[in-house]
Design an enzyme around this catalytic site. Sequence first.
Site, PDB file in Angstrom:
ATOM      1  N   LYS A  53     -10.285 -32.632  30.152  1.00 24.37           N
ATOM      2  CA  LYS A  53      -9.257 -33.324  29.369  1.00 24.37           C
ATOM      3  C   LYS A  53      -9.619 -33.294  27.885  1.00 24.37           C
ATOM      4  O   LYS A  53      -8.770 -33.064  27.019  1.00 24.37           O
ATOM      5  CB  LYS A  53      -9.097 -34.768  29.873  1.00 24.37           C
ATOM      6  N   GLN A  97     -10.310 -43.029  33.783  1.00 24.53           N
ATOM      7  CA  GLN A  97     -10.587 -42.075  34.858  1.00 24.53           C
ATOM      8  C   GLN A  97     -10.877 -42.829  36.161  1.00 24.53           C
ATOM      9  O   GLN A  97     -11.706 -43.723  36.199  1.00 24.53           O
ATOM     10  CB  GLN A  97     -11.787 -41.195  34.464  1.00 24.53           C
ATOM     11  N   ASP A 120      -0.977 -42.026  31.970  1.00 22.46           N
ATOM     12  CA  ASP A 120      -1.110 -41.650  33.385  1.00 22.46           C
ATOM     13  C   ASP A 120       0.114 -42.105  34.183  1.00 22.46           C
ATOM     14  O   ASP A 120       0.314 -41.674  35.316  1.00 22.46           O
ATOM     15  CB  ASP A 120      -2.361 -42.311  33.987  1.00 22.46           C
TER      16      ASP A 120
END
Length: 294
Positions: A53, A97, A120
């Site tokens: 990422k 994460q 997200d």
Amino acid sequence: MTATIIDGKAVSNQILEELKAEVDLLREKGQQPGLAVILVGDDPASQVYVRNKERACKKLGIFSSKYCLPDTTPEEELIQLIQKLNRDPNIHGILLQLPLPQAIDEKKVLDYISPNKDVDGFHPYNLGRLLAGDPIFLPCTPQGVQELLVRYQIPIEGQNVVIVGRSNIVGKPLAMMLVQKAKAANATVSLCHTRTKNLKEFTSRADILIVACGKARMVTADLVRPGAAVIDVGINRIDGKLVGDVDFEQVSQISSFITPVPGGVGPMTIAMLMKNTIKAAKRFWEGEATSFSF
Ligand code: NDP
């Protein structure tokens, strides 16, 4: 029939190029999107995802800041960091994460991410907007799957889509996206899981079969309708090798399209994260990112 292999890596590279052009234009105006990535603990797979990422951010010219916290980090400290990032005007997207260490209540902590920075798309506010057919941030992996179908011109409207797996991050949001009365949707969707009676009865009727069950090579050719398009979301490590939830060797012989693992859905997830980050930044500058009291 031998399937067309869907090259997720090539599609994601093309999307990243399109997004880079967008970031270049923003930067000419003195605006740089920013993403904060938080990693708690030392899970090796998570470390790889976070590195990828960061690499994508660098490639596009997105500012990224990484926070690596030990797995003993108290929940309260993580929440405080999220609240600080919620207020930071240089950060437009926050990515926590997953998975988090056992001692941390994942759901509770995710709820602290401002819906305006929830790149997200996991916040209940954003999931609710998706349900209502008016989404802001779509979850990255489902969005990547939909984008692959679109870019390979696989018809979705009116098709029987069967999804194996009903997680909050893949199966459920993807079902909600593909069933919408909207472009690249309008499908008839079945969502299968471990309590589904006779899985084959469903999968063998699928025009598009999407598998996200986390069981290596579980979907074998006998479960698939010949000519179906098969999207394999699964990532499993077997003897150091990555394999999907679909038996690629078998299923690629009878399907019309298939995604490989690796190189299928995986790279798309990162491209969609970049897309969401740029969208979050633009909403911020355009004054669309309204304030939330939570
Ligand atoms: P979860 O473990 O959260 O969910 C798995 C789902 O599959 C559950 O709904 C479960 O049913 C269902 N399931 C499991 N076994 C069977 C079975 N035998 N028959 C029918 N349904 C079954 O997984 P995730 O959604 O988080 O991830 C799924 C896969 O996708 C994993 O391999 C993961 O690594 C991968 N993944 C890949 C990403 C990418 O970027 N490519 C991103 C995210 C995930 P039940 O609810 O009844 O337990």
